[in-house]
Write a protein that holds these residues in place. Structure first.
Motif, PDB file in Angstrom:
ATOM      1  N   UNK A   1      -7.525  -8.882   7.556  1.00  0.00           N
ATOM      2  CA  UNK A   1      -8.816  -8.146   8.410  1.00  0.00           C
ATOM      3  C   UNK A   1      -9.013  -6.976   7.651  1.00  0.00           C
ATOM      4  N   UNK A   2     -10.255  -6.500   7.185  1.00  0.00           N
ATOM      5  CA  UNK A   2     -10.365  -5.622   6.623  1.00  0.00           C
ATOM      6  C   UNK A   2     -11.781  -4.731   7.064  1.00  0.00           C
TER       7      UNK A   2
ATOM      8  N   UNK B   1      -7.490  -3.494   8.386  1.00  0.00           N
ATOM      9  CA  UNK B   1      -7.740  -2.893   9.108  1.00  0.00           C
ATOM     10  C   UNK B   1      -6.189  -2.072   9.351  1.00  0.00           C
ATOM     11  N   UNK B   2      -4.686  -2.101   9.315  1.00  0.00           N
ATOM     12  CA  UNK B   2      -3.838  -1.366   9.769  1.00  0.00           C
ATOM     13  C   UNK B   2      -3.656  -0.746   8.420  1.00  0.00           C
TER      14      UNK B   2
ATOM     15  N   UNK C   1      -5.630   3.722   9.294  1.00  0.00           N
ATOM     16  CA  UNK C   1      -5.308   5.289   9.426  1.00  0.00           C
ATOM     17  C   UNK C   1      -4.319   6.057   8.448  1.00  0.00           C
ATOM     18  N   UNK C   2      -3.155   4.896   7.829  1.00  0.00           N
ATOM     19  CA  UNK C   2      -2.328   5.489   6.809  1.00  0.00           C
ATOM     20  C   UNK C   2      -2.924   6.170   5.325  1.00  0.00           C
ATOM     21  N   UNK C   3      -4.198   5.431   5.472  1.00  0.00           N
ATOM     22  CA  UNK C   3      -4.964   6.220   4.192  1.00  0.00           C
ATOM     23  C   UNK C   3      -5.837   7.661   4.819  1.00  0.00           C
ATOM     24  N   UNK C   4      -5.913   7.576   6.166  1.00  0.00           N
ATOM     25  CA  UNK C   4      -6.418   8.785   6.524  1.00  0.00           C
ATOM     26  C   UNK C   4      -4.959   9.975   7.215  1.00  0.00           C
TER      27      UNK C   4
ATOM     28  N   UNK D   1       1.030  -0.948  -0.329  1.00  0.00           N
ATOM     29  CA  UNK D   1      -0.056  -0.332  -0.131  1.00  0.00           C
ATOM     30  C   UNK D   1       0.956   0.938   0.029  1.00  0.00           C
ATOM     31  N   UNK D   2       1.402   1.553  -1.528  1.00  0.00           N
ATOM     32  CA  UNK D   2       2.032   2.841  -1.254  1.00  0.00           C
ATOM     33  C   UNK D   2       1.284   4.043  -1.642  1.00  0.00           C
TER      34      UNK D   2
END
Length: 373
Positions: A252-253, A301-302, A305-308, A159-160
């Motif tokens: 897990x999503x 899930x992990x 927050x990185x997308x946010x 997920x870059x």
């Protein structure tokens, strides 16, 4: 049975989305595999995926509206059931996050828009709080599975996010978006009953044979084939084939529905374009008459927050004005096809009194909900 998708699985699903689940010979040729291999893979994948179609409701005389409904405490299950008392619902989900309640998607005959809003008003104070949010929208563009962001060497998703943000900033504004993301100026009726019934059947299963549909209709195969080729395809009643999978089940999503607002049409178009080939994007719809999008994501899930963090950067740079989101409760998601039984002589039958009575009956017979695990 293996529950996770490998690279060939993903390539098959990607090809199905491009070529359609009805052209398996073409899919096998494109992937360079034998037809029996493809069919064996699909048989194994069947419990893990859904193959259906995305109807272009605009051309069958229906207008999309998304409802974000805040439940009165203790009446969440009644709200979920009440929203389905209306014949023209397509999708209803319990949700939490920004509020506790439901998300619902409807396709309403345009001349009955005010009656639909009256239906929502009837729910207020009974199962629904007064601060209801709803958005009339375009149809929703389906983003089918992709191998983009899947690392073949490690056989893992990557997920870059920084690259995604940089791509948006460098991107030239797209000359045009998918037609399903352009505000319609009218909602013409381009379908007849055979078209509507066929669309309904393909919404259930995109691989359903035209012969089986003809048998249910009591007409010849040639008649259904003519309608499929000359009405459904040529008139663009079918927006796309839809391949629903769960690529991040191993990680897990969660399912999210975001509402985004942008400073300009250009910013909105660049953002939407950047998501058309991303594995976490499910569907994209445009808010009618606004620089706004509604997007469903399936996010590990992990990575959430990185997308946010990425959205925060876009906001700092002035290309994103605002956003909010709800998290869908996967235990309570319902779907249904277009209400084909209400299509008569080229018109949709709308029964407001029936919907109100059904809501009242639900509330009168309410029982205490059970726990779901």
């Amino acid at each position: 049975m293996k529950k996770h998708l490998d690279l060939l699985d993903l390539k098959i699903l990607e090809a199905l989305g491009v070529e359609s689940p009805r052209n398996l010979n073409v899919v096998a040729t494109k992937l360079g595999i034998k037809d029996p291999t493809l069919r064996a893979r699909l048989k194994r994948l069947k419990p893990l995926i859904f193959l259906n179609i995305n109807v272009y409701h605009t051309f069958i005389g229906l207008r999309k509206v998304c409802v974000f409904a805040k439940a009165i405490l203790g009446r969440e299950h009644l709200l979920f059931d009440s929203l389905k008392a209306h014949d023209f619902w397509l999708y209803v989900s319990r949700c939490y996050g920004a509020f506790e309640g439901c998300f619902a998607l409807y396709a309403i005959p345009p001349k009955h828009e005010s009656k639909f809003l009256s239906f929502l008003e009837h729910l207020k104070g009974k199962v629904l709080k007064k601060d209801l949010e709803f958005f009339w929208s375009t149809c929703f563009h389906t983003v089918n599975p992709t191998t983009n962001w899947f690392d073949e060497q490690s056989a893992e998703w990557v997920f870059p996010w920084n690259e995604w943000i940089e791509d948006i900033e460098k991107m030239e504004p797209p000359s045009e978006l998918p037609y399903s993301l352009i505000d319609p100026v009218a909602f013409p009726q381009k379908a007849d009953y055979i078209d509507i019934f066929t669309l309904k059947e393909l919404e259930i299963d995109a691989t359903r044979s035209l012969q089986s549909i003809a048998s249910k209709l009591g007409v010849s195969l040639q008649t259904v084939k003519y309608h499929f080729d000359n009405h459904i395809i040529k008139r663009k009643l079918l927006e796309s084939y839809q391949v629903i999978s769960f690529p991040f089940s191993k990680m897990g999503s969660d399912l999210f529905f975001f509402v985004f607002k942008f400073p300009s049409q250009e910013d909105m178009a660049k953002f939407a374009s950047s998501l058309l080939n991303k594995p976490f994007t499910r569907t994209i719809g445009k808010i009618h008459g606004q620089h706004g999008l509604m997007i469903q994501f399936d996010l590990p899930r992990k990575e959430f927050r990185r997308m946010i963090d990425g959205l925060s950067i876009l906001s700092q740079k002035g290309s994103l004005a605002d956003y909010w989101y709800i998290i869908q409760d996967k235990r309570f998601i319902s779907r249904q096809t277009i209400p084909y039984k209400l299509f008569d002589k080229g018109n949709w039958q709308y029964e407001q009194e029936k919907y109100i009575k059904e809501v009242d009956a639900i509330l009168e017979s309410s029982v205490r909900p059970t726990l779901h695990y």
